[in-house]
Design a protein around this motif. Sequence first.
Motif, PDB file in Angstrom:
ATOM      1  N   ALA A 119       0.819  -1.210   0.000  1.00 46.05           N
ATOM      2  CA  ALA A 119       0.000   0.000   0.000  1.00 46.05           C
ATOM      3  C   ALA A 119       0.859   1.268   0.000  1.00 46.05           C
ATOM      4  N   GLY A 120       1.884   1.274  -0.856  1.00 42.95           N
ATOM      5  CA  GLY A 120       2.719   2.480  -0.975  1.00 42.95           C
ATOM      6  C   GLY A 120       4.127   2.236  -1.475  1.00 42.95           C
ATOM      7  N   GLN A 121       4.474   0.959  -1.714  1.00 43.10           N
ATOM      8  CA  GLN A 121       5.856   0.633  -2.105  1.00 43.10           C
ATOM      9  C   GLN A 121       5.989   0.719  -3.640  1.00 43.10           C
ATOM     10  N   PHE A 122       5.886   1.938  -4.154  1.00 43.97           N
ATOM     11  CA  PHE A 122       5.829   2.117  -5.602  1.00 43.97           C
ATOM     12  C   PHE A 122       7.028   2.839  -6.210  1.00 43.97           C
ATOM     13  N   ALA A 123       7.915   3.404  -5.382  1.00 38.64           N
ATOM     14  CA  ALA A 123       9.038   4.176  -5.946  1.00 38.64           C
ATOM     15  C   ALA A 123      10.335   3.413  -5.711  1.00 38.64           C
ATOM     16  N   LYS A 124      11.166   3.301  -6.726  1.00 39.38           N
ATOM     17  CA  LYS A 124      12.388   2.505  -6.613  1.00 39.38           C
ATOM     18  C   LYS A 124      13.649   3.313  -6.894  1.00 39.38           C
ATOM     19  N   PRO A 125      14.673   3.144  -6.027  1.00 38.25           N
ATOM     20  CA  PRO A 125      15.982   3.712  -6.354  1.00 38.25           C
ATOM     21  C   PRO A 125      16.626   2.828  -7.423  1.00 38.25           C
TER      22      PRO A 125
END
Length: 453
Positions: A119-125
Amino acid sequence: MAEKVVEVDPAVLAGLDNYKNLPAVQQPNWPDQQALEAVHRELSILPPLVFAGEVDILRSRLAQAASGKAFLLQGGDCAETFADATADRIRNRVKTILQMALVLTYGASMPIIKMGRMAGQFAKPRSSDNETREGVTLPAYRGDIINGYDFTEESRIADPKRILQAYHTSASTLNLIRAFTQGGFADLRSVHEWNKGFADNPANKRYTELASEIDRAIAFMSACGADFEQLRTTEFYTSHEGLLFDYERPMTRIDSRTGTPYITSGHFIWIGERTRQLDHAHVDYLSRVRNPIGVKLGPTTQVSDVIELIEKLDPNREPGRLTFITRMGASKIREELPKLVEAVRDSDANPLWITDPMHGNGITTKNGYKSRRFDDVMDEVRGFFEVHRAAGTFPGGIHIELTGDDVAECLGGSEHIDEASLEQRYESLCDPRLNHMQSLELAFLVAESLAKR
Ligand code: PEP
Ligand code: CO
């Protein structure tokens, strides 16, 4: 009587924006600034996804784990995707975490704090800003909240509308999580139900035996007249890497009870290995919010880094505030971790230490897949327990990338997933995840380690 609303100190608000004066790595280039600002405005008035009171309860639970009286289980996708936010897939992930938690609770006889990388883990380095395939170079995929995975120019452009889609996808995911965990699905009297629909395999067989044992224990307690209302529901927290300021800043709200800021996109927010520079934007921003904060620590971490991170992120030494998520790699943990835990043990700080046995164990297979060996994952977990046992500190939790689905992304496990299987069932757009069976197997190992701690 009207509820008392605390006035907001203007310095607190100004402080929140201090990150804009500092270097921030791993941020996208948005070509359309006006569209981005419109998204900021819209997002900043949408409802919070989590509430300050829940975040405070989590902090107190994590404080228990930091003092060895509870254990944190944090798991989910490396990168969530919009396409995979379906009822079936969300349910399978929640079921897997509930099953693992059951194995751990029973094995270790201590409370397990359940937390999704959900529910929020959508941005990746990313390790590189660009990706080249067959002579064509395009911007790297940075997660569904920023751009698309398809390797076309159009899909790889950073599109601010995706931030709103990530918010709405997180809201519907969280709604389902809340329904599952509060609405009866997580009832300990239905532990067998959680295993339905998963393939037959050795780990599931072991789980079924455990579930039957629990049934017998509950039947016995019921016959004695015990009240089981408490077993009906369970707390379940959400977490993600706090990477993208264009999402986290508009989702930061001032708590009317205390006048202090909380990130309301998730309960627990962590800083990744690539963004934990002491004088950069991410550490500054997270130092100013009340959520419990995690920091990933890789194998090059120095004692001085850890001490300075504590000073900056937890100056008041608040129980449950700070979690260190170590991701050293199986071959390095026994060498690199002891000096860090010993230095902190001998200081006045008491952070929670948890292990991420995934991110230090990446390999590329001969047929070109990003993978991890299940044996390395298990070995890093064992090393984590050994180091803490030797130092007299508490091994307080585990952070893993998992899916409830029957994928083949990590090599090994009792199903002996080999390189050829990766060609059939590899679905992750980012890092390889443990599948349902491997996750359960890992839970049994951790339960054994906890039992003899
Ligand atoms: C992750 O958790 O997916 C990740 C990128 O981890 P790290 O920051 O430890 O590399
Ligand atoms: Co990852």
